[in-house]
Design a protein around this motif. Structure first.
Motif, PDB file in Angstrom:
ATOM      1  N   LEU A   1     -54.787  -3.009  -8.294  1.00  0.00           N
ATOM      2  CA  LEU A   1     -56.167  -3.367  -7.951  1.00  0.00           C
ATOM      3  C   LEU A   1     -56.390  -3.652  -6.473  1.00  0.00           C
ATOM      4  N   GLY A   2     -55.342  -3.572  -5.669  1.00  0.00           N
ATOM      5  CA  GLY A   2     -55.455  -3.878  -4.247  1.00  0.00           C
ATOM      6  C   GLY A   2     -55.352  -5.373  -3.991  1.00  0.00           C
ATOM      7  N   GLU A   3     -55.152  -5.714  -2.758  1.00  0.00           N
ATOM      8  CA  GLU A   3     -55.032  -7.117  -2.351  1.00  0.00           C
ATOM      9  C   GLU A   3     -56.412  -7.766  -2.271  1.00  0.00           C
ATOM     10  N   PRO A   4     -56.549  -8.960  -2.819  1.00  0.00           N
ATOM     11  CA  PRO A   4     -57.828  -9.667  -2.657  1.00  0.00           C
ATOM     12  C   PRO A   4     -57.974 -10.164  -1.221  1.00  0.00           C
ATOM     13  N   ASP A   5     -59.201 -10.176  -0.710  1.00  0.00           N
ATOM     14  CA  ASP A   5     -59.390 -10.727   0.629  1.00  0.00           C
ATOM     15  C   ASP A   5     -59.547 -12.250   0.526  1.00  0.00           C
ATOM     16  N   LEU A   6     -59.557 -12.910   1.661  1.00  0.00           N
ATOM     17  CA  LEU A   6     -59.603 -14.377   1.682  1.00  0.00           C
ATOM     18  C   LEU A   6     -60.876 -14.933   1.054  1.00  0.00           C
ATOM     19  N   ASP A   7     -62.012 -14.256   1.239  1.00  0.00           N
ATOM     20  CA  ASP A   7     -63.263 -14.718   0.640  1.00  0.00           C
ATOM     21  C   ASP A   7     -63.165 -14.710  -0.892  1.00  0.00           C
ATOM     22  N   GLU A   8     -62.569 -13.656  -1.445  1.00  0.00           N
ATOM     23  CA  GLU A   8     -62.409 -13.580  -2.897  1.00  0.00           C
ATOM     24  C   GLU A   8     -61.495 -14.696  -3.387  1.00  0.00           C
ATOM     25  N   LEU A   9     -60.382 -14.905  -2.703  1.00  0.00           N
ATOM     26  CA  LEU A   9     -59.455 -15.958  -3.096  1.00  0.00           C
ATOM     27  C   LEU A   9     -60.097 -17.340  -3.026  1.00  0.00           C
ATOM     28  N   ASP A  10     -60.865 -17.589  -1.968  1.00  0.00           N
ATOM     29  CA  ASP A  10     -61.563 -18.870  -1.827  1.00  0.00           C
ATOM     30  C   ASP A  10     -62.565 -19.079  -2.963  1.00  0.00           C
ATOM     31  N   PHE A  11     -63.318 -18.022  -3.293  1.00  0.00           N
ATOM     32  CA  PHE A  11     -64.317 -18.140  -4.350  1.00  0.00           C
ATOM     33  C   PHE A  11     -63.656 -18.360  -5.706  1.00  0.00           C
ATOM     34  N   LEU A  12     -62.562 -17.654  -5.974  1.00  0.00           N
ATOM     35  CA  LEU A  12     -61.831 -17.858  -7.223  1.00  0.00           C
ATOM     36  C   LEU A  12     -61.311 -19.292  -7.317  1.00  0.00           C
ATOM     37  N   GLU A  13     -60.866 -19.836  -6.199  1.00  0.00           N
ATOM     38  CA  GLU A  13     -60.413 -21.233  -6.184  1.00  0.00           C
ATOM     39  C   GLU A  13     -61.577 -22.168  -6.507  1.00  0.00           C
ATOM     40  N   ASP A  14     -62.739 -21.905  -5.928  1.00  0.00           N
ATOM     41  CA  ASP A  14     -63.931 -22.710  -6.222  1.00  0.00           C
ATOM     42  C   ASP A  14     -64.283 -22.656  -7.710  1.00  0.00           C
ATOM     43  N   LEU A  15     -64.018 -21.524  -8.352  1.00  0.00           N
ATOM     44  CA  LEU A  15     -64.306 -21.353  -9.776  1.00  0.00           C
ATOM     45  C   LEU A  15     -63.200 -21.927 -10.664  1.00  0.00           C
ATOM     46  N   GLY A  16     -62.116 -22.419 -10.042  1.00  0.00           N
ATOM     47  CA  GLY A  16     -60.988 -22.930 -10.809  1.00  0.00           C
ATOM     48  C   GLY A  16     -60.111 -21.830 -11.381  1.00  0.00           C
ATOM     49  N   LYS A  17     -60.136 -20.671 -10.758  1.00  0.00           N
ATOM     50  CA  LYS A  17     -59.389 -19.509 -11.241  1.00  0.00           C
ATOM     51  C   LYS A  17     -58.361 -19.036 -10.223  1.00  0.00           C
ATOM     52  N   SER A  18     -57.799 -19.946  -9.453  1.00  0.00           N
ATOM     53  CA  SER A  18     -56.801 -19.558  -8.459  1.00  0.00           C
ATOM     54  C   SER A  18     -55.445 -19.397  -9.136  1.00  0.00           C
ATOM     55  N   GLY A  19     -54.485 -18.855  -8.444  1.00  0.00           N
ATOM     56  CA  GLY A  19     -53.148 -18.701  -8.975  1.00  0.00           C
ATOM     57  C   GLY A  19     -52.712 -17.259  -9.141  1.00  0.00           C
ATOM     58  N   GLY A  20     -53.581 -16.321  -8.816  1.00  0.00           N
ATOM     59  CA  GLY A  20     -53.157 -14.931  -8.788  1.00  0.00           C
ATOM     60  C   GLY A  20     -53.415 -14.099 -10.024  1.00  0.00           C
ATOM     61  N   ASN A  21     -53.786 -14.697 -11.162  1.00  0.00           N
ATOM     62  CA  ASN A  21     -54.010 -13.898 -12.365  1.00  0.00           C
ATOM     63  C   ASN A  21     -55.462 -13.493 -12.564  1.00  0.00           C
ATOM     64  N   HIS A  22     -56.353 -13.980 -11.734  1.00  0.00           N
ATOM     65  CA  HIS A  22     -57.770 -13.664 -11.878  1.00  0.00           C
ATOM     66  C   HIS A  22     -58.278 -12.914 -10.650  1.00  0.00           C
ATOM     67  N   ARG A  23     -59.253 -12.048 -10.905  1.00  0.00           N
ATOM     68  CA  ARG A  23     -59.885 -11.297  -9.825  1.00  0.00           C
ATOM     69  C   ARG A  23     -61.371 -11.179 -10.110  1.00  0.00           C
TER      70      ARG A  23
END
Length: 98
Positions: free
Chosen positions: A59-81
């Motif tokens: 799926l390609g590497e997530p950019d920092l904005d995507e990672l930050d937003f996933l963290e805000d959603l409580g979905k950090s840790g690499g298994n969510h996109r």
């Protein structure tokens, strides 16, 4: 044209897409709305999926904005996109929230 398989769970739906396709292209390939795409810019979170198989190689590497937003959603840790931010580079399996 090289095709890659996208498997969507829990529906068990398998779709072949050209390598490099945006996951938003899925809407043009099947009639059912399996992934709920909202804003398509990675700002609403409606298209969060869990990556079961494939990861960044598929799926390609997530950019920092995507990672930050996933963290805000409580979905950090690499298994969510955010599906709207992904391209299908290789075969992948995603779990869509019901």
């Amino acid at each position: 044209m090289i095709l890659k398989k996208l498997t969507l769970q829990p529906q068990g739906l398998e779709v072949m897409l050209p390598a490099g396709s945006r996951l938003t292209d899925l809407e043009y390939e099947i009639q059912q709305r399996v992934i709920p795409f909202g804003c398509r810019s990675g700002a609403c979170g409606s298209c969060v999926v869990e990556v079961v198989e494939g990861g960044t190689a598929a799926l390609g590497e997530p950019d920092l904005d995507e990672l930050d937003f996933l963290e805000d959603l409580g979905k950090s840790g690499g298994n969510h996109r955010l599906a709207c931010q992904c391209r299908l580079l290789d075969s992948a399996t995603l779990r869509v929230a019901e």
